[in-house]
Design an enzyme around this catalytic site. Structure first.
Site, PDB file in Angstrom:
ATOM      1  N   CYS A   1       0.788  -1.144  -0.110  1.00 13.37           N
ATOM      2  CA  CYS A   1       0.041  -0.039   0.070  1.00 13.37           C
ATOM      3  C   CYS A   1       0.886   1.248   0.103  1.00 13.37           C
ATOM      4  O   CYS A   1       1.264   1.767   0.918  1.00 13.37           O
ATOM      5  CB  CYS A   1      -0.921   0.081   1.198  1.00 13.37           C
TER       6      CYS A   1
ATOM      7  N   CYS B   1      -0.197   4.205   2.350  1.00 14.85           N
ATOM      8  CA  CYS B   1      -0.157   3.853   3.707  1.00 14.85           C
ATOM      9  C   CYS B   1       1.447   4.090   4.225  1.00 14.85           C
ATOM     10  O   CYS B   1       1.838   4.733   4.917  1.00 14.85           O
ATOM     11  CB  CYS B   1      -0.193   2.404   4.048  1.00 14.85           C
ATOM     12  N   ASP B   2       2.358   3.455   3.288  1.00 18.75           N
ATOM     13  CA  ASP B   2       3.929   3.392   3.592  1.00 18.75           C
ATOM     14  C   ASP B   2       4.892   4.330   2.754  1.00 18.75           C
ATOM     15  O   ASP B   2       5.871   4.422   2.944  1.00 18.75           O
ATOM     16  CB  ASP B   2       4.197   2.114   3.411  1.00 18.75           C
TER      17      ASP B   2
END
Ligand code: NAP
Length: 316
Positions: free
Chosen positions: A137, A140-141
């Site tokens: 993701c 997300c990261d």
């Protein structure tokens, strides 16, 4: 004693929320089980949705899902944020029990809209470095890879979108794809062409993700049989690897209740009916082909309408 709902919708992506909106407006008393891990589903990781009609400037995934939740609650949907861990058909009648970690419910009918989970590459080192450089993701990261070199694995829309997002932070982004033809849409391919930080590595199979104790350092690649790798050698120096090779349906919890196809997608029979007369299904858990927010929402509508029509013994 288990609390009874006339219907339980499982899943809180566009399919689950749309089904709930239709059930609510038809006065069908229902519960939506929205998952504790990822309420809102896959779109919660999408920074900008440009192809959902009605939003000419685009809308972020979390914003769209937030609005769908508000709309469902407006029409009376009760929502819990837990995972449906066990679903059982009660012998001798048409009821089901649905169990989460802490609660048990009974219902006469189900709409299954649990979506899918990121597909794993199954490369050596993938599990070892998950969370230490391997991610599924970018939204997300991605921030952890500011000024770093990253590879995105895959040649579909998700891979190219992730690469474009990562190019905002990273120093360099490689899109590593197993063929020399992309699956992604032209519009995304055009955008990638305009982004100087992104380049392609084609005909490349990921053999191994290598690193030190705490971080990824290298991708070991091998050429697809009878081809040569385009755009890199067999070793690519990277700090991060984003796997974007599609999804597998989250259907294991219902495998004994409804028929699945050989990839694990729920089979549909006439509209959104499953092989079980009181179970309907919608969204990515049924759909190996389209997998769009708009098609998921439409199928959620259809599932609710099929259920409502059956309830009132209406037919088309
Ligand atoms: P996808 O279209 O199924 O693409 C998956 C990609 O990963 C393909 O290029 C595939 O290679 C590759 N792949 C699959 N298994 C692999 C493996 N084991 N090793 C290496 N590579 C592998 O999945 P997606 O990109 O997640 O998209 C899913 C759906 O969502 C599509 O319908 C897409 O259009 C839609 N979507 C739309 C948008 C948008 O409209 N903005 C954004 C994201 C997703 P091959 O090409 O060789 O099969």
């Amino acid at each position: 004693m288990a609390k009874f709902f006339e219907t339980i919708v499982i899943g809180s992506g566009p399919a689950g929320y749309t089904a709930s909106i239709y059930l609510g407006r038809a006065d069908v008393q229902h519960l939506l089980i929205a998952s504790s891990l990822n309420p809102g589903g896959a779109l919660m990781n999408t920074p900008l949705i440009e192809n959902f009609p009605g939003f000419p400037q685009g809308i972020s995934g979390p914003k769209l899902m937030g609005e769908m939740q508000i709309q469902a609650e407006k029409f009376g949907t009760e929502i819990i944020y837990e995972n449906a861990q066990k679903i059982t058909q009660i012998t001798g009648n048409n009821k089901f029990t649905v169990e989460t970690a802490d609660q048990k419910f009974e219902t006469s009918s189900l709409i299954l809209a649990m979506g899918g989970t990121y597909k794993k590459l199954k490369a050596v080192g993938e599990n070892k470095y998950a969370g230490k450089g391997v991610s599924y993701c970018a939204t997300c990261d991605g921030f952890f890879f500011k000024n770093k070199i990253v590879a995105v694995i895959g040649g579909g829309d998700t891979a190219l979108e992730e690469a474009l997002f990562l190019a905002e932070f990273a120093a360099k982004v490689y899109i590593v794809h197993r063929r020399d033809q992309l699956r992604a849409s032209e519009i995304l391919q055009d955008r990638v062409k305009q982004e100087p930080k992104i380049s392609y590595v084609l005909n490349a199979l990921v053999k191994e993700i290598v690193g030190n104790e705490n971080a990824v350092t290298t991708l070991n690649l091998q050429a697809k049989p009878n081809t040569e790798i385009i755009g890199a050698s067999n070793h690519l120096t990277v700090d991060g690897v984003f796997v974007a090779i599609g999804h597998v349906p989250n259907s294991s919890v219902v495998q004994n209740l409804v028929e699945l196809d050989n990839q694990g997608y729920i089979k549909l029979f006439k509209g959104q009916r499953t092989s079980n007369p009181n179970i309907y299904a919608a969204g990515d858990i049924t759909d190996p082909t389209y997998r769009q927010a708009i098609t998921a929402a439409a199928s959620g509508c259809k599932a609710a309408k099929d259920l409502i029509n059956a309830r009132f013994a209406r037919s088309y």
